[in-house]
Design an enzyme around this catalytic site. Sequence first.
Site, PDB file in Angstrom:
ATOM      1  N   LYS A  82     -42.512 -58.531-129.687  1.00 20.73           N
ATOM      2  CA  LYS A  82     -43.049 -57.336-130.370  1.00 20.73           C
ATOM      3  C   LYS A  82     -43.545 -57.717-131.763  1.00 20.73           C
ATOM      4  CE  LYS A  82     -41.912 -52.475-131.483  1.00 20.73           C
ATOM      5  NZ  LYS A  82     -40.866 -51.437-131.558  1.00 20.73           N
ATOM      6  N   SER A 157     -42.089 -46.982-129.126  1.00 22.38           N
ATOM      7  CA  SER A 157     -43.114 -47.747-129.816  1.00 22.38           C
ATOM      8  C   SER A 157     -43.362 -49.133-129.226  1.00 22.38           C
ATOM      9  CB  SER A 157     -42.731 -47.921-131.289  1.00 22.38           C
ATOM     10  OG  SER A 157     -41.543 -48.690-131.403  1.00 22.38           O
ATOM     11  N   SER A 181     -37.308 -46.480-128.659  1.00 25.35           N
ATOM     12  CA  SER A 181     -38.510 -47.299-128.569  1.00 25.35           C
ATOM     13  C   SER A 181     -38.413 -48.495-127.631  1.00 25.35           C
ATOM     14  CB  SER A 181     -38.908 -47.808-129.960  1.00 25.35           C
ATOM     15  OG  SER A 181     -39.574 -46.788-130.659  1.00 25.35           O
TER      16      SER A 181
END
Lengths: 500, 502
Positions: A82, A157, A181
């Site tokens: 990420k 997210s 998320s």
Amino acid sequence: MTSSELTHRTAAELAAAIASGEVSAVEVASAHLDRISAVDDRVRAFLHVDVEGALNQAREVDRRRAQGEPLGPLAGVPIAHKDVFTTRGVPTTAGSKILEGWIPPYDATVTERLRAAGLVILGKTNMDEFAMGSSTENSAYGPSRNPWDLERVPGGSSGGSSAAVAGYEAPLATGTDTGGSIRQPAAVCGIVGAKPTYGGSSRYGVIAFASSLDTPGPFARNVLDAALLHEAFSGHDPMDSTSVDAPVPPVVEAARRGDVAGMRVGVVREFAGEGYQPGVLTRFNEAVELLESLGAKVSEVSCPNFTTALPAYYLISPSECSSNLARFDAMRYGLRVGDDGTRSAEEVMALTRAAGFGPEVKRRIILGTYALSSGYYDAYYGSAQKVRTLIARDFTAAFEQVDVLVSPTTPTTAFPIGERADDPMAMYRADLCTIPANLAGNAALSVPCGLAPEDGLPVGLQIMAPALADDRTYRVAAAVESALTARWGAELLTKAPSLV
Amino acid sequence: MADTVSLMKYDEALTRFEPVLGLETHVELGTAAKMFCGCPTGFGAAPNTQVCPVCLALPGALPVANASAIERTIRIGLALNCSIAEWCRFARKNYFYPDMPKNYQISQYDEPLCTDGHLDVEVEGRSFRVGIERVHLEEDTGKSLHVGGATGRIHGADHSLVDYNRAGIPLVEIVTRPIEGTGELAPLVARAYVTELRDLLRALDVSDVRMEQGSLRCDVNVSLMERGASQWGTRTETKNVNSLRSVERAVRHEIERQAAVLADGGRVVQETRHFQENTGTTAQGRSKEEAQDYRYFPEPDLVPIAPARDWVEELRAGLPELPAARRARVQREWGLSELELRDLVNAEALDLVEETVAAGATSGDARKWWLNELSRRATAAEVALAELPITPAQVARVAALVAEGSLNDKLARQVIEGVLAGEGEPDAVVESRGLRVVSDDSALGAAVDDAIAANPQIAEKVRSGKVAAAGALVGAVMKATRGQADAGRARALILERLGVQG
């Protein structure tokens, strides 16, 4: 093995194949890089693909193997990282324009541990800007797509990570979970995602959204792989003051064991009814029945304060982010706007922040600034902290009766891109079931439990356990996974439309 | 900014108004590492060479509290008679400024580490107890350098440079309660407080407390109220007060300035003012009327501080002798009068004298040399006594040479001059300058004979019984030997030759 076979193997299988010499780490990395080339223009999971870096790491693993050096249980396995984690020498943006072009001079602790474990970092994945969102539509670089339906969101997210894993671009991915998320994108992409106990994984080098909630965690296509990754990067970090100085819970062992006979499972009464998609509840109820059939003792548990978790979360997280994001001021790194020699530092700061932050980030900064301001602090931030305490007490009381709590991970399946973009409240509701575990700092995990009948999209089962009892979530998830995979004849993802 | 300043005479101001003081002191702790990262803290390094992701606030970096800084703060709190919190947190103080990398300062807000203490100070024989409201721990900011423009201030500058070496150095803030009832002694009480605090911090060995380098910084709050009034006036906060003398002058100036404003029917504006070293005045800074909202909230990146009680007691038991106790002991041991003690303290010679005594000198000799000859030379050279290039051990050696008769005072002063000039140890200076006292009779005898022969009238007076007149002959001998004669021996020889009993 063909390239496609390599991308469809589990992380554990790939590691074993590399360790035995059946395949080289470079071949495995190349297969995944090829897959990324083939599909990522449609999935858009990655913000940055680090071809050279990945191949170098893979070569290093092959060299170590050739020289007989010991390899870890995930050595040579590719991973999508990420873009919220700093990576030395590799661009890191947190999905924001304000960090466009920034190249960190240091590695996050998680990054460092991935490298040390011999994991091959393929690149950095898309995310909602500063991890604020549930769809990746808040990314300054455009949304990622759900491999189940490219017109739908992959969740957020950490949606780039979930899309990469569901799209077979990587067998593993990292994420961070502040309000859901990791779990929410895992659920809507039909994969496994875990939020470790707060402090169980290091936040050092994680570009902060809300410090008291942010928790790095793993994505994988199956429970064992998730546990292996969880174990690889978790554990105490002296660089993070809030890191827990305790052994990593035995998640791998739990994932291998996967039996729930005699376990007490509580169904959260508050997470059903209005706002829940019927097909989600159908699959959830079936999963509960499945657990019962596997020998778990199921009961209903009431956590009355969970219904106030969402508003409390939307005071605490913006408050912390309003302060955490203050450092993006154009003075030392990142975007700088309006520095033409006539403007003051304060004006340059204001112009840069106006240009560099997207609307959702600004909304939360303003919300948080307001909630912390003198005269409003007690009513907003103060009250939210009290609610947080009440939620933690609900958990404590529940865990006196049961070993784990279960609920749907999300109220609905993946929604179409654009559907909630102009309706923040609808977007916020995507995290309704996941937020309480963040506020209390508990362990939680999402595992696929079927496809909703009405839209054929994945549904996630959320399993929540007390802090530092992460192993329980893996144990239950492994049991569910094993029974459902047997029923479906293969893992759920094989039912997704092929991208090639 | 040109203030049009009218002042009221100090004595008049004091007859009409009662000053109330408050002092906020920032102390840079002398820890090896910064407050929240491992960067070194040395003063004077090249800009931005003592920085890392944490103190530069790079994205993702996190603070970890320095345990040594917490320990030092607790020791300060204990020395100031404070209660030590059983549990407290850091807080974020949010405001934007280029030299503050995170755009918030990690500080403490409503949960300071130490509270409710006091420090006693003495001014002109009167004792004042200064209440300590709180002692808390925070981090320093970086330093801005404004380039171009006349003032070095941000207005008119072409551009600014920022040095983050100082960012994150641990800073302790010590806040007094309002200090009332000091009357005309207010400026001296303020100075005495900062002096006493500095000496206490030095005794604790927690900071190098150098005001000129900014490791001890003082903000001086002053307000005036009409005599007989019960309500305090509006206060001003004067920053940039960088010496003990400036503390005193800043208070005095604010009393004179505020008195004139009030007497004229005006009102004192609550504001930050800056002390001007060259004029001894204060100039208007930022107005605090539009109070900045710092949006304090508990720092979520750091776990709370919960000092174990037995550890706190261990620290208490390990406190060194504090300045007040030390003064009392020295006074007793050396048999000093109040005045003698005060001279010693005011000259900042206590450490030096004590070390000189430790090196073997009597307290009388040690005091004599430091307070007279060496103080005079320090004043002439415009340096602090302790900065003279002579050690207490060297002073003790000079005193020993005098005591054993190898030197007289005049020669000893020359030896000291030699040491200060870098000519080496006292014995080396004696040797190289040939300063040993001449006391053997054969060498002195000739000089005595010459002196008697050259001064027949005086010699006759001595012979006739006016023994006191021998002093002039001794003087002549000393002159002839360029001061190296043993004056006592010369006198004895003179009397012997003239057939008189001494």
